[in-house]
Scaffold this motif. Sequence first.
Motif, PDB file in Angstrom:
ATOM      1  N   LYS A  37       0.838  -1.205   0.000  1.00  0.00           N
ATOM      2  CA  LYS A  37       0.000   0.000   0.000  1.00  0.00           C
ATOM      3  C   LYS A  37       0.876   1.260   0.000  1.00  0.00           C
ATOM      4  CE  LYS A  37      -3.840  -2.335   0.323  1.00  0.00           C
ATOM      5  NZ  LYS A  37      -4.789  -2.394  -0.807  1.00  0.00           N
ATOM      6  N   PHE A  38       1.970   1.214   0.751  1.00  0.00           N
ATOM      7  CA  PHE A  38       2.897   2.351   0.774  1.00  0.00           C
ATOM      8  C   PHE A  38       3.643   2.466  -0.557  1.00  0.00           C
ATOM      9  CE2 PHE A  38       2.673   1.271   5.394  1.00  0.00           C
ATOM     10  CZ  PHE A  38       2.099   2.449   5.815  1.00  0.00           C
ATOM     11  N   LYS A  39       4.032   1.308  -1.108  1.00  0.00           N
ATOM     12  CA  LYS A  39       4.755   1.315  -2.385  1.00  0.00           C
ATOM     13  C   LYS A  39       3.882   1.885  -3.502  1.00  0.00           C
ATOM     14  CE  LYS A  39       7.748  -2.566  -1.155  1.00  0.00           C
ATOM     15  NZ  LYS A  39       8.065  -4.000  -1.385  1.00  0.00           N
ATOM     16  N   GLU A  40       2.582   1.567  -3.455  1.00  0.00           N
ATOM     17  CA  GLU A  40       1.656   2.095  -4.464  1.00  0.00           C
ATOM     18  C   GLU A  40       1.627   3.617  -4.441  1.00  0.00           C
ATOM     19  OE1 GLU A  40      -2.090   0.347  -3.591  1.00  0.00           O
ATOM     20  OE2 GLU A  40      -1.463  -1.684  -4.147  1.00  0.00           O
ATOM     21  N   GLN A  41       1.818   4.181  -3.253  1.00  0.00           N
ATOM     22  CA  GLN A  41       1.789   5.638  -3.089  1.00  0.00           C
ATOM     23  C   GLN A  41       3.190   6.246  -3.216  1.00  0.00           C
ATOM     24  OE1 GLN A  41      -1.111   7.367  -2.704  1.00  0.00           O
ATOM     25  NE2 GLN A  41      -2.213   5.421  -2.896  1.00  0.00           N
ATOM     26  N   MET A  42       4.159   5.423  -3.624  1.00  0.00           N
ATOM     27  CA  MET A  42       5.531   5.872  -3.903  1.00  0.00           C
ATOM     28  C   MET A  42       6.280   6.342  -2.664  1.00  0.00           C
ATOM     29  SD  MET A  42       5.516   5.199  -7.092  1.00  0.00           S
ATOM     30  CE  MET A  42       7.081   5.874  -7.665  1.00  0.00           C
ATOM     31  N   TYR A  43       5.920   5.801  -1.482  1.00  0.00           N
ATOM     32  CA  TYR A  43       6.667   6.145  -0.282  1.00  0.00           C
ATOM     33  C   TYR A  43       7.901   5.256  -0.170  1.00  0.00           C
ATOM     34  CZ  TYR A  43       2.764   8.973   1.331  1.00  0.00           C
ATOM     35  OH  TYR A  43       1.798   9.939   1.440  1.00  0.00           O
ATOM     36  N   LYS A  44       8.985   5.836   0.324  1.00  0.00           N
ATOM     37  CA  LYS A  44      10.203   5.072   0.559  1.00  0.00           C
ATOM     38  C   LYS A  44       9.983   4.162   1.760  1.00  0.00           C
ATOM     39  CE  LYS A  44      15.174   5.729   1.395  1.00  0.00           C
ATOM     40  NZ  LYS A  44      16.240   6.730   1.660  1.00  0.00           N
ATOM     41  N   ILE A  45      10.359   2.893   1.619  1.00  0.00           N
ATOM     42  CA  ILE A  45      10.109   1.943   2.698  1.00  0.00           C
ATOM     43  C   ILE A  45      11.343   1.082   2.944  1.00  0.00           C
ATOM     44  CG2 ILE A  45       9.051   0.295   1.092  1.00  0.00           C
ATOM     45  CD1 ILE A  45       7.149  -0.470   3.438  1.00  0.00           C
ATOM     46  N   LYS A  46      11.627   0.820   4.236  1.00  0.00           N
ATOM     47  CA  LYS A  46      12.751  -0.048   4.605  1.00  0.00           C
ATOM     48  C   LYS A  46      12.258  -1.085   5.612  1.00  0.00           C
ATOM     49  CE  LYS A  46      16.822   2.682   3.542  1.00  0.00           C
ATOM     50  NZ  LYS A  46      18.203   2.963   3.953  1.00  0.00           N
ATOM     51  N   PHE A  47      12.895  -2.255   5.571  1.00  0.00           N
ATOM     52  CA  PHE A  47      12.531  -3.357   6.457  1.00  0.00           C
ATOM     53  C   PHE A  47      13.703  -3.710   7.362  1.00  0.00           C
ATOM     54  CE2 PHE A  47      10.221  -3.835   2.452  1.00  0.00           C
ATOM     55  CZ  PHE A  47       8.903  -3.825   2.911  1.00  0.00           C
ATOM     56  N   PHE A  48      13.375  -4.195   8.566  1.00  0.00           N
ATOM     57  CA  PHE A  48      14.420  -4.641   9.494  1.00  0.00           C
ATOM     58  C   PHE A  48      13.984  -5.958  10.114  1.00  0.00           C
ATOM     59  CE2 PHE A  48      11.355  -2.491  12.114  1.00  0.00           C
ATOM     60  CZ  PHE A  48      11.371  -3.173  13.325  1.00  0.00           C
ATOM     61  N   GLN A  49      14.937  -6.694  10.668  1.00  0.00           N
ATOM     62  CA  GLN A  49      14.586  -7.959  11.323  1.00  0.00           C
ATOM     63  C   GLN A  49      15.051  -8.036  12.777  1.00  0.00           C
ATOM     64  OE1 GLN A  49      16.154 -11.015   8.801  1.00  0.00           O
ATOM     65  NE2 GLN A  49      18.280 -10.318   8.955  1.00  0.00           N
ATOM     66  N   ASN A  50      15.751  -7.002  13.252  1.00  0.00           N
ATOM     67  CA  ASN A  50      16.089  -6.936  14.678  1.00  0.00           C
ATOM     68  C   ASN A  50      16.278  -5.471  15.066  1.00  0.00           C
ATOM     69  OD1 ASN A  50      18.907  -6.194  14.088  1.00  0.00           O
ATOM     70  ND2 ASN A  50      19.148  -8.348  13.463  1.00  0.00           N
ATOM     71  N   GLU A  51      16.362  -5.228  16.376  1.00  0.00           N
ATOM     72  CA  GLU A  51      16.452  -3.842  16.860  1.00  0.00           C
ATOM     73  C   GLU A  51      17.713  -3.149  16.388  1.00  0.00           C
ATOM     74  OE1 GLU A  51      15.843  -3.069  20.990  1.00  0.00           O
ATOM     75  OE2 GLU A  51      13.669  -2.913  20.696  1.00  0.00           O
ATOM     76  N   SER A  52      18.786  -3.884  16.270  1.00  0.00           N
ATOM     77  CA  SER A  52      20.041  -3.291  15.813  1.00  0.00           C
ATOM     78  C   SER A  52      19.861  -2.685  14.421  1.00  0.00           C
ATOM     79  CB  SER A  52      21.142  -4.355  15.794  1.00  0.00           C
ATOM     80  OG  SER A  52      22.338  -3.819  15.259  1.00  0.00           O
ATOM     81  N   GLU A  53      19.209  -3.433  13.533  1.00  0.00           N
ATOM     82  CA  GLU A  53      18.967  -2.923  12.185  1.00  0.00           C
ATOM     83  C   GLU A  53      18.025  -1.724  12.211  1.00  0.00           C
ATOM     84  OE1 GLU A  53      17.600  -5.972   9.567  1.00  0.00           O
ATOM     85  OE2 GLU A  53      19.440  -7.161   9.717  1.00  0.00           O
ATOM     86  N   LEU A  54      17.022  -1.789  13.068  1.00  0.00           N
ATOM     87  CA  LEU A  54      16.076  -0.673  13.188  1.00  0.00           C
ATOM     88  C   LEU A  54      16.790   0.603  13.595  1.00  0.00           C
ATOM     89  CD1 LEU A  54      13.296   0.696  13.440  1.00  0.00           C
ATOM     90  CD2 LEU A  54      13.124  -0.299  15.738  1.00  0.00           C
ATOM     91  N   PHE A  55      17.612   0.530  14.631  1.00  0.00           N
ATOM     92  CA  PHE A  55      18.274   1.743  15.117  1.00  0.00           C
ATOM     93  C   PHE A  55      19.305   2.276  14.124  1.00  0.00           C
ATOM     94  CE2 PHE A  55      17.095  -0.181  19.384  1.00  0.00           C
ATOM     95  CZ  PHE A  55      15.952   0.604  19.506  1.00  0.00           C
ATOM     96  N   LYS A  56      19.875   1.401  13.314  1.00  0.00           N
ATOM     97  CA  LYS A  56      20.774   1.859  12.242  1.00  0.00           C
ATOM     98  C   LYS A  56      20.007   2.670  11.197  1.00  0.00           C
ATOM     99  CE  LYS A  56      24.385  -1.687  12.468  1.00  0.00           C
ATOM    100  NZ  LYS A  56      25.004  -2.866  11.782  1.00  0.00           N
TER     101      LYS A  56
END
Length: 332
Positions: free
Chosen positions: A49-68
């Motif tokens: 749904k976000f991609k359809e609206q052309m928003y930049k999106i990132k995924f993470f799999q742990n807190e370390s990646e999130l905080f980076k």
Amino acid sequence: MTKKILIRVDGSKKIGLGHVYNVLTILHHLRNEEIIIVMHKKNNLGSSKFKEQMYKIKFFQNESELFKIISSFKPDIIFNDILNTRTSYMKKIRKLTSMIVNFEDVGEGRAHADLVFNPIFNEKKALTKEFYGGKFACVRDEFRIWTNNVLRKNVKKILVSFGGTDPTQITIKIFKVIENLSLKNIEFIIILGFGFEHKEEIKKSATQLNKNGFMIKLVEKSDFLAKYIRYADFAIVSNGRTVFEVASMQVPILSVAVNDREKSHTFVRDENVGRHIDYNSSLFTKELALAIECLLEYKNRKKFKSKLKKLELLCGVDRVVNIIDNEFELRT
């Protein structure tokens, strides 16, 4: 001044897509800001749904990646629409931004947010700059396009919608009640959500009911719920954010709480705009039948519709965005 806003949001078959649609609604009212959407890889339902609206999106799999991701983006504001937050999480992100805004959060972590919007909950003991009640609900723009002026003596159309996923399969259970009550003169519009796992079972049951003289219409993957609600005499929906959308169109509601969190959502009962029941396996069919019979009564729908007309639900997203903008200006 352009603001950098990082939005932490989750969507899954278990928690549904309400958070995704809430964020999308708010984003439609934010202009010229730099936005990034951040989702957990295991809770990324609705990311398209976000991609359809052309928003930049990132995924993470742990807190370390999130905080980076957060550190790299350097947000001016972080939005959290991830249900209840933990204190440890909030303290960590506090070091990475100057302002935090949380949605649908009654967890301990909300004490560390600058703004908290809890439209679906009844106010308990509000913290500073915490906002409760339906007037802060962010109703999607489509509900400003269509209106519902239906108040018939006899019910002709009932809409059924259990969000994007319906994990407890309430839709199938409703079919059994429709059959038991022999509601052959009413058209049921069944919205099949984006993440439904049991569509084939629903389609099979609907086909059989139609063969037996019932009127079941299935609607798949429709982002425009309002164009179906506009013709409904009342709606049977899950007790989440959908109740605000239905109420904004002044349609009486039969809300069903499908989990413990939804049992704490009190809008329908507080405003007396329909009937509410909690799902439990043993009594549900009987309670649902009684609630439907209540809403089939013209005098009851007339009363509920009268109360709905007094509510102001379409300005909620503007209120929320204005509060966020004003709070940000105070900090710059």
